[in-house]
Motif scaffolding. Structure first.
Motif, PDB file in Angstrom:
ATOM      1  N   VAL A 139       0.865  -1.172   0.000  1.00  0.00           N
ATOM      2  CA  VAL A 139       0.000   0.000   0.000  1.00  0.00           C
ATOM      3  C   VAL A 139       0.901   1.220   0.000  1.00  0.00           C
ATOM      4  CG1 VAL A 139      -1.790   1.250   1.240  1.00  0.00           C
ATOM      5  CG2 VAL A 139      -1.756  -1.232   1.296  1.00  0.00           C
ATOM      6  N   LYS A 140       0.646   2.136  -0.945  1.00  0.00           N
ATOM      7  CA  LYS A 140       1.502   3.310  -1.065  1.00  0.00           C
ATOM      8  C   LYS A 140       0.674   4.572  -0.885  1.00  0.00           C
ATOM      9  CE  LYS A 140       5.279   4.990  -3.881  1.00  0.00           C
ATOM     10  NZ  LYS A 140       6.096   4.754  -5.057  1.00  0.00           N
ATOM     11  N   SER A 141       1.225   5.509  -0.110  1.00  0.00           N
ATOM     12  CA  SER A 141       0.558   6.782   0.118  1.00  0.00           C
ATOM     13  C   SER A 141       1.570   7.900  -0.104  1.00  0.00           C
ATOM     14  CB  SER A 141       0.002   6.842   1.535  1.00  0.00           C
ATOM     15  OG  SER A 141      -0.650   8.074   1.747  1.00  0.00           O
ATOM     16  N   THR A 142       1.123   8.992  -0.761  1.00  0.00           N
ATOM     17  CA  THR A 142       2.029  10.076  -1.109  1.00  0.00           C
ATOM     18  C   THR A 142       1.421  11.414  -0.735  1.00  0.00           C
ATOM     19  OG1 THR A 142       2.818   8.791  -2.990  1.00  0.00           O
ATOM     20  CG2 THR A 142       3.328  11.122  -3.007  1.00  0.00           C
ATOM     21  N   THR A 143       2.242  12.284  -0.183  1.00  0.00           N
ATOM     22  CA  THR A 143       1.861  13.669   0.067  1.00  0.00           C
ATOM     23  C   THR A 143       2.823  14.531  -0.734  1.00  0.00           C
ATOM     24  OG1 THR A 143       1.194  13.103   2.309  1.00  0.00           O
ATOM     25  CG2 THR A 143       1.500  15.432   1.819  1.00  0.00           C
ATOM     26  N   THR A 182       5.432  15.309  12.183  1.00  0.00           N
ATOM     27  CA  THR A 182       3.976  15.438  12.083  1.00  0.00           C
ATOM     28  C   THR A 182       3.504  15.217  10.653  1.00  0.00           C
ATOM     29  OG1 THR A 182       4.153  17.830  11.812  1.00  0.00           O
ATOM     30  CG2 THR A 182       3.849  17.004  14.045  1.00  0.00           C
ATOM     31  N   LEU A 183       4.252  15.742   9.673  1.00  0.00           N
ATOM     32  CA  LEU A 183       3.853  15.584   8.276  1.00  0.00           C
ATOM     33  C   LEU A 183       3.993  14.138   7.801  1.00  0.00           C
ATOM     34  CD1 LEU A 183       5.509  18.843   6.970  1.00  0.00           C
ATOM     35  CD2 LEU A 183       3.070  18.426   7.284  1.00  0.00           C
ATOM     36  N   ILE A 184       5.076  13.467   8.203  1.00  0.00           N
ATOM     37  CA  ILE A 184       5.253  12.053   7.857  1.00  0.00           C
ATOM     38  C   ILE A 184       4.211  11.203   8.578  1.00  0.00           C
ATOM     39  CG2 ILE A 184       6.835  10.085   8.049  1.00  0.00           C
ATOM     40  CD1 ILE A 184       9.128  12.063   7.565  1.00  0.00           C
ATOM     41  N   GLY A 185       3.874  11.591   9.809  1.00  0.00           N
ATOM     42  CA  GLY A 185       2.836  10.879  10.570  1.00  0.00           C
ATOM     43  C   GLY A 185       1.486  10.932   9.878  1.00  0.00           C
ATOM     44  N   LYS A 186       1.143  12.093   9.315  1.00  0.00           N
ATOM     45  CA  LYS A 186      -0.119  12.214   8.583  1.00  0.00           C
ATOM     46  C   LYS A 186      -0.139  11.283   7.372  1.00  0.00           C
ATOM     47  CE  LYS A 186      -1.458  16.977   9.592  1.00  0.00           C
ATOM     48  NZ  LYS A 186      -1.765  18.289   8.988  1.00  0.00           N
ATOM     49  N   THR A 187       0.969  11.236   6.656  1.00  0.00           N
ATOM     50  CA  THR A 187       1.057  10.376   5.473  1.00  0.00           C
ATOM     51  C   THR A 187       0.985   8.905   5.876  1.00  0.00           C
ATOM     52  OG1 THR A 187       2.475  12.049   4.469  1.00  0.00           O
ATOM     53  CG2 THR A 187       2.383   9.924   3.387  1.00  0.00           C
ATOM     54  N   LEU A 188       1.621   8.556   6.987  1.00  0.00           N
ATOM     55  CA  LEU A 188       1.588   7.178   7.473  1.00  0.00           C
ATOM     56  C   LEU A 188       0.172   6.786   7.886  1.00  0.00           C
ATOM     57  CD1 LEU A 188       3.067   4.589   8.256  1.00  0.00           C
ATOM     58  CD2 LEU A 188       3.600   5.645  10.455  1.00  0.00           C
ATOM     59  N   LYS A 189      -0.532   7.667   8.563  1.00  0.00           N
ATOM     60  CA  LYS A 189      -1.920   7.380   8.961  1.00  0.00           C
ATOM     61  C   LYS A 189      -2.819   7.224   7.741  1.00  0.00           C
ATOM     62  CE  LYS A 189      -1.537   9.693  13.410  1.00  0.00           C
ATOM     63  NZ  LYS A 189      -1.891  10.885  14.189  1.00  0.00           N
ATOM     64  N   THR A 190      -2.565   7.981   6.692  1.00  0.00           N
ATOM     65  CA  THR A 190      -3.322   7.842   5.451  1.00  0.00           C
ATOM     66  C   THR A 190      -3.079   6.475   4.818  1.00  0.00           C
ATOM     67  OG1 THR A 190      -3.152  10.213   5.060  1.00  0.00           O
ATOM     68  CG2 THR A 190      -3.728   8.853   3.181  1.00  0.00           C
ATOM     69  N   ALA A 191      -1.814   6.049   4.820  1.00  0.00           N
ATOM     70  CA  ALA A 191      -1.487   4.738   4.253  1.00  0.00           C
ATOM     71  C   ALA A 191      -2.142   3.617   5.060  1.00  0.00           C
ATOM     72  CB  ALA A 191       0.019   4.554   4.221  1.00  0.00           C
ATOM     73  N   SER A 238       8.924  19.289  -0.589  1.00  0.00           N
ATOM     74  CA  SER A 238       9.198  17.849  -0.577  1.00  0.00           C
ATOM     75  C   SER A 238       7.980  17.061  -1.025  1.00  0.00           C
ATOM     76  CB  SER A 238       9.564  17.390   0.843  1.00  0.00           C
ATOM     77  OG  SER A 238      10.623  18.128   1.348  1.00  0.00           O
ATOM     78  N   HIS A 239       8.239  15.850  -1.467  1.00  0.00           N
ATOM     79  CA  HIS A 239       7.200  14.859  -1.729  1.00  0.00           C
ATOM     80  C   HIS A 239       7.468  13.695  -0.783  1.00  0.00           C
ATOM     81  CE1 HIS A 239       6.114  17.193  -5.152  1.00  0.00           C
ATOM     82  NE2 HIS A 239       7.093  16.769  -5.942  1.00  0.00           N
ATOM     83  N   ILE A 240       6.490  13.360   0.070  1.00  0.00           N
ATOM     84  CA  ILE A 240       6.639  12.266   1.042  1.00  0.00           C
ATOM     85  C   ILE A 240       5.900  11.052   0.500  1.00  0.00           C
ATOM     86  CG2 ILE A 240       6.168  11.507   3.393  1.00  0.00           C
ATOM     87  CD1 ILE A 240       6.101  14.483   4.178  1.00  0.00           C
ATOM     88  N   SER A 241       6.595   9.920   0.423  1.00  0.00           N
ATOM     89  CA  SER A 241       5.998   8.686  -0.082  1.00  0.00           C
ATOM     90  C   SER A 241       6.295   7.550   0.891  1.00  0.00           C
ATOM     91  CB  SER A 241       6.569   8.374  -1.464  1.00  0.00           C
ATOM     92  OG  SER A 241       6.019   7.183  -1.941  1.00  0.00           O
ATOM     93  N   ILE A 242       5.232   6.869   1.345  1.00  0.00           N
ATOM     94  CA  ILE A 242       5.382   5.774   2.312  1.00  0.00           C
ATOM     95  C   ILE A 242       4.740   4.514   1.728  1.00  0.00           C
ATOM     96  CG2 ILE A 242       4.711   4.926   4.584  1.00  0.00           C
ATOM     97  CD1 ILE A 242       4.996   7.729   5.622  1.00  0.00           C
ATOM     98  N   THR A 243       5.481   3.404   1.802  1.00  0.00           N
ATOM     99  CA  THR A 243       4.985   2.115   1.324  1.00  0.00           C
ATOM    100  C   THR A 243       4.875   1.156   2.504  1.00  0.00           C
ATOM    101  OG1 THR A 243       6.131   2.487  -0.765  1.00  0.00           O
ATOM    102  CG2 THR A 243       5.355   0.263  -0.330  1.00  0.00           C
TER     103      THR A 243
END
Length: 141
Positions: free
Chosen positions: A3-7, A45-54, A101-106
């Motif tokens: 599952v990939k999520s990007t901000t 906080t910004l990476i946390g938001k992206t992680l919660k979305t993923a 920046s573009h934050i991408s979490i897999t």
């Protein structure tokens, strides 16, 4: 299942965000959220938001169990840079770079498989046999 999520276009320097992203790679989601909660940086906080979305995407769209999710990778890419100028002495101007920046979490459904590294072979070089060298010398004479 991945599952990939990007901000995108986050108003934060990628260099500052990468330090936080390296901390959570390879961790279970619950541990990663704990680390991000107690890290006193804007990037956390910004990476946390992206992680919660993923996590929400994995749970709602793919019906994955959130207890087994692991952060496979957290990548911070450089976005476009806003270029501004600040007036300086004697009529000159100094540049100001406002980076984004573009934050991408897999996330993966379970622990990622580690591939075993191949064993290193001895790097000892074999020399040619001494019998071959005299034979070449006799042919030249």
């Amino acid at each position: 299942m991945e599952v990939k999520s990007t901000t995108k276009y986050v108003r934060l320097s990628p260099k500052k965000a990468r330090d936080v992203a390296r901390e959570i790679q390879g961790l279970p989601v619950s541990n990663a959220l704990d680390i991000l909660t107690f890290t006193p940086k804007k990037a956390a906080t910004l990476i946390g938001k992206t992680l919660k979305t993923a996590i929400a995407d994995a749970e709602n769209n793919y019906s994955l169990d959130t207890n087994t999710l692991v952060v496979k990778e957290a990548v911070i890419g450089a976005g476009p840079t806003l270029r501004r100028f600040m007036p300086r002495a004697k009529g000159s101007a100094g540049p100001i770079l406002k980076r984004t920046s573009h934050i991408s979490i897999t996330l993966v459904g379970s622990a990622p498989e580690k591939k075993p590294k191949p064993a290193r072979k001895a790097a000892a070089k074999k020399t040619e046999t001494p019998a071959a060298e005299p034979a070449a010398a006799e042919e030249q004479a």
